[in-house]
Design a protein around this motif. Structure first.
Motif, PDB file in Angstrom:
ATOM      1  N   GLY A 212      94.496  72.553  84.340  1.00  0.00           N
ATOM      2  CA  GLY A 212      95.138  72.608  83.325  1.00  0.00           C
ATOM      3  C   GLY A 212      96.415  71.541  83.409  1.00  0.00           C
ATOM      4  O   GLY A 212      97.365  71.689  82.767  1.00  0.00           O
ATOM      5  N   ILE A 213      96.143  70.373  84.325  1.00  0.00           N
ATOM      6  CA  ILE A 213      97.193  69.226  84.413  1.00  0.00           C
ATOM      7  C   ILE A 213      96.491  68.206  83.717  1.00  0.00           C
ATOM      8  O   ILE A 213      95.391  67.825  83.951  1.00  0.00           O
ATOM      9  CB  ILE A 213      97.312  69.057  85.903  1.00  0.00           C
ATOM     10  CG1 ILE A 213      98.086  70.265  86.320  1.00  0.00           C
ATOM     11  CG2 ILE A 213      98.155  67.791  86.095  1.00  0.00           C
ATOM     12  CD1 ILE A 213      99.492  70.720  85.993  1.00  0.00           C
TER      13      ILE A 213
ATOM     14  N   LYS B 167     102.424  74.408  80.608  1.00  0.00           N
ATOM     15  CA  LYS B 167     101.501  75.501  81.257  1.00  0.00           C
ATOM     16  C   LYS B 167     102.268  76.601  81.140  1.00  0.00           C
ATOM     17  O   LYS B 167     101.556  77.809  81.051  1.00  0.00           O
ATOM     18  CB  LYS B 167     100.881  75.190  82.367  1.00  0.00           C
ATOM     19  CG  LYS B 167      99.782  74.095  82.565  1.00  0.00           C
ATOM     20  CD  LYS B 167      99.262  73.873  84.082  1.00  0.00           C
ATOM     21  CE  LYS B 167      98.738  75.175  84.643  1.00  0.00           C
ATOM     22  NZ  LYS B 167      98.159  75.019  86.101  1.00  0.00           N
ATOM     23  N   ARG B 168     103.375  76.939  81.244  1.00  0.00           N
ATOM     24  CA  ARG B 168     104.253  78.036  81.194  1.00  0.00           C
ATOM     25  C   ARG B 168     104.231  78.563  79.575  1.00  0.00           C
ATOM     26  O   ARG B 168     104.304  79.731  79.298  1.00  0.00           O
ATOM     27  CB  ARG B 168     105.819  77.841  81.350  1.00  0.00           C
ATOM     28  CG  ARG B 168     105.897  77.330  82.725  1.00  0.00           C
ATOM     29  CD  ARG B 168     107.616  76.895  82.939  1.00  0.00           C
ATOM     30  NE  ARG B 168     107.799  75.938  84.325  1.00  0.00           N
ATOM     31  CZ  ARG B 168     108.984  75.148  84.305  1.00  0.00           C
ATOM     32  NH1 ARG B 168     109.743  75.324  83.215  1.00  0.00           N
ATOM     33  NH2 ARG B 168     108.925  74.487  85.388  1.00  0.00           N
ATOM     34  N   LEU B 169     103.880  77.866  78.669  1.00  0.00           N
ATOM     35  CA  LEU B 169     104.007  77.908  77.297  1.00  0.00           C
ATOM     36  C   LEU B 169     102.294  78.380  76.882  1.00  0.00           C
ATOM     37  O   LEU B 169     101.917  79.550  76.354  1.00  0.00           O
ATOM     38  CB  LEU B 169     104.325  77.210  76.442  1.00  0.00           C
ATOM     39  CG  LEU B 169     105.657  76.803  76.584  1.00  0.00           C
ATOM     40  CD1 LEU B 169     105.975  75.724  75.452  1.00  0.00           C
ATOM     41  CD2 LEU B 169     106.699  77.663  76.332  1.00  0.00           C
ATOM     42  N   SER B 170     101.273  77.545  77.422  1.00  0.00           N
ATOM     43  CA  SER B 170     100.107  77.897  77.005  1.00  0.00           C
ATOM     44  C   SER B 170      99.136  76.702  78.100  1.00  0.00           C
ATOM     45  O   SER B 170      99.569  75.964  78.315  1.00  0.00           O
ATOM     46  CB  SER B 170      99.459  77.570  75.573  1.00  0.00           C
ATOM     47  OG  SER B 170      99.572  76.153  75.266  1.00  0.00           O
TER      48      SER B 170
ATOM     49  N   VAL C 138     100.981  67.039  71.855  1.00  0.00           N
ATOM     50  CA  VAL C 138     101.876  68.590  72.130  1.00  0.00           C
ATOM     51  C   VAL C 138     102.447  68.793  70.755  1.00  0.00           C
ATOM     52  O   VAL C 138     103.216  67.781  70.090  1.00  0.00           O
ATOM     53  CB  VAL C 138     102.758  68.498  73.405  1.00  0.00           C
ATOM     54  CG1 VAL C 138     103.881  67.077  73.108  1.00  0.00           C
ATOM     55  CG2 VAL C 138     103.830  69.641  73.207  1.00  0.00           C
ATOM     56  N   ARG C 139     102.721  69.975  70.352  1.00  0.00           N
ATOM     57  CA  ARG C 139     103.513  70.249  69.372  1.00  0.00           C
ATOM     58  C   ARG C 139     104.931  69.966  69.548  1.00  0.00           C
ATOM     59  O   ARG C 139     105.431  70.165  70.639  1.00  0.00           O
ATOM     60  CB  ARG C 139     103.584  71.662  68.746  1.00  0.00           C
ATOM     61  CG  ARG C 139     101.866  71.997  68.096  1.00  0.00           C
ATOM     62  CD  ARG C 139     101.862  73.119  67.251  1.00  0.00           C
ATOM     63  NE  ARG C 139     100.831  73.294  66.395  1.00  0.00           N
ATOM     64  CZ  ARG C 139     100.562  72.718  65.350  1.00  0.00           C
ATOM     65  NH1 ARG C 139     101.713  72.168  64.835  1.00  0.00           N
ATOM     66  NH2 ARG C 139      99.273  72.857  64.704  1.00  0.00           N
TER      67      ARG C 139
ATOM     68  N   GLU D 278      94.719  79.073  70.588  1.00  0.00           N
ATOM     69  CA  GLU D 278      96.280  79.681  71.010  1.00  0.00           C
ATOM     70  C   GLU D 278      96.651  78.619  71.954  1.00  0.00           C
ATOM     71  O   GLU D 278      97.089  79.164  73.111  1.00  0.00           O
ATOM     72  CB  GLU D 278      96.269  81.076  71.427  1.00  0.00           C
ATOM     73  CG  GLU D 278      95.966  81.882  70.516  1.00  0.00           C
ATOM     74  CD  GLU D 278      96.930  81.991  69.374  1.00  0.00           C
ATOM     75  OE1 GLU D 278      97.941  81.856  69.637  1.00  0.00           O
ATOM     76  OE2 GLU D 278      96.430  82.024  68.344  1.00  0.00           O
ATOM     77  N   CYS D 279      96.869  77.347  71.678  1.00  0.00           N
ATOM     78  CA  CYS D 279      97.263  76.383  72.435  1.00  0.00           C
ATOM     79  C   CYS D 279      98.297  75.372  71.662  1.00  0.00           C
ATOM     80  O   CYS D 279      98.360  75.163  70.610  1.00  0.00           O
ATOM     81  CB  CYS D 279      96.164  75.224  73.056  1.00  0.00           C
ATOM     82  SG  CYS D 279      94.986  76.060  73.982  1.00  0.00           S
TER      83      CYS D 279
END
Length: 236
Positions: A138-139, A175-178, A148-149, A106-107
């Protein structure tokens, strides 16, 4: 070919000494139907002439990685955007890992572990710390080949138009999305900036720049300091 088509976006300025090596390694992607986009920021060496036969699109954009990568993303047609630095070294199974990673978890974005090209023992420590810190926080950094999609990239507004740390800022937005999908497969990058001024000096300089950015320092001022320890490879 997978239903997920990649657009590889490569920003560069005066990278004639290294660009052919990267583009040669990416030609199997083109044959498989993926897309290569090179965004030049005003090269005065042989970069454009060397790159032109090996990419699907070669465009000009105002100098600055954020602006160049955003320009490339806007003309990209792929489902997934993969941002690579000109001095990167990638493996032949990188695309498969990207597609599988973004399909099975789920990323909506991710990055590779990084491997520095030099042989100084401290560079192994730098690699470990970069990869460990990225996995913990996560950076991601640009050296780690951020992918990235497409819809996620434009949902967060792409790279912010800043002179430095655009990769850090994009990571925070995504990171706000996943959380990122952190691949353990390594992507190579040149250690030239570490070796130019000395590994220890550059380690402390990079730490200082990251800390200053986190504390709200002006990215334009930080960029001037960064470029003191950055040295493009000239044509050989």
């Amino acid at each position: 070919m997978s239903a997920d088509r990649l657009s590889v976006v490569i920003p560069c300025v005066d990278e004639g000494g290294v660009i052919e090596r990267l583009l040669d390694s990416l030609q199997p992607l083109r044959k498989a139907g993926h897309e290569l986009i090179l965004v030049d920021g005003g090269s005065t060496d042989s970069t454009v002439a060397l790159a032109a036969p090996h990419v699907d699109h070669l465009i000009d954009a105002p100098r600055g990685r954020a602006r160049q990568m955003n320009a490339g993303a806007h003309i990209a047609s792929g489902d997934i955007l993969w941002f690579l630095h000109a001095d990167s070294t990638v493996s032949c199974d990188a695309v498969e890992l990207i597609v599988k990673g973004l399909t099975s978890v789920e990323c909506c974005w991710g990055r590779f572990d990084v491997s520095l090209s030099g042989h100084h023992p401290l560079l192994r420590v730098v690699e470990f710390m970069m990869n460990w810190r990225s996995r913990l926080t996560g950076i991601a950094t640009g050296d780690q080949g951020i992918f990235v999609r497409r819809h996620a990239f434009f949902t967060v507004g792409g790279f912010p138009d800043i002179a430095l740390m655009e990769d850090i800022a994009l990571s925070r937005r995504l990171k706000r999305l996943s959380r990122p999908h952190c691949l353990r497969q390594r992507i190579g990058t040149s250690s030239r900036r570490w070796e130019k001024q000395g590994v220890v000096v550059t380690i402390f300089r990079m730490w200082w720049l990251r800390l200053a950015f986190a504390l709200g320092a002006d990215p334009d001022k930080l960029a001037r300091q960064y470029h003191q320890c950055s040295s493009p490879i000239q044509d050989s």
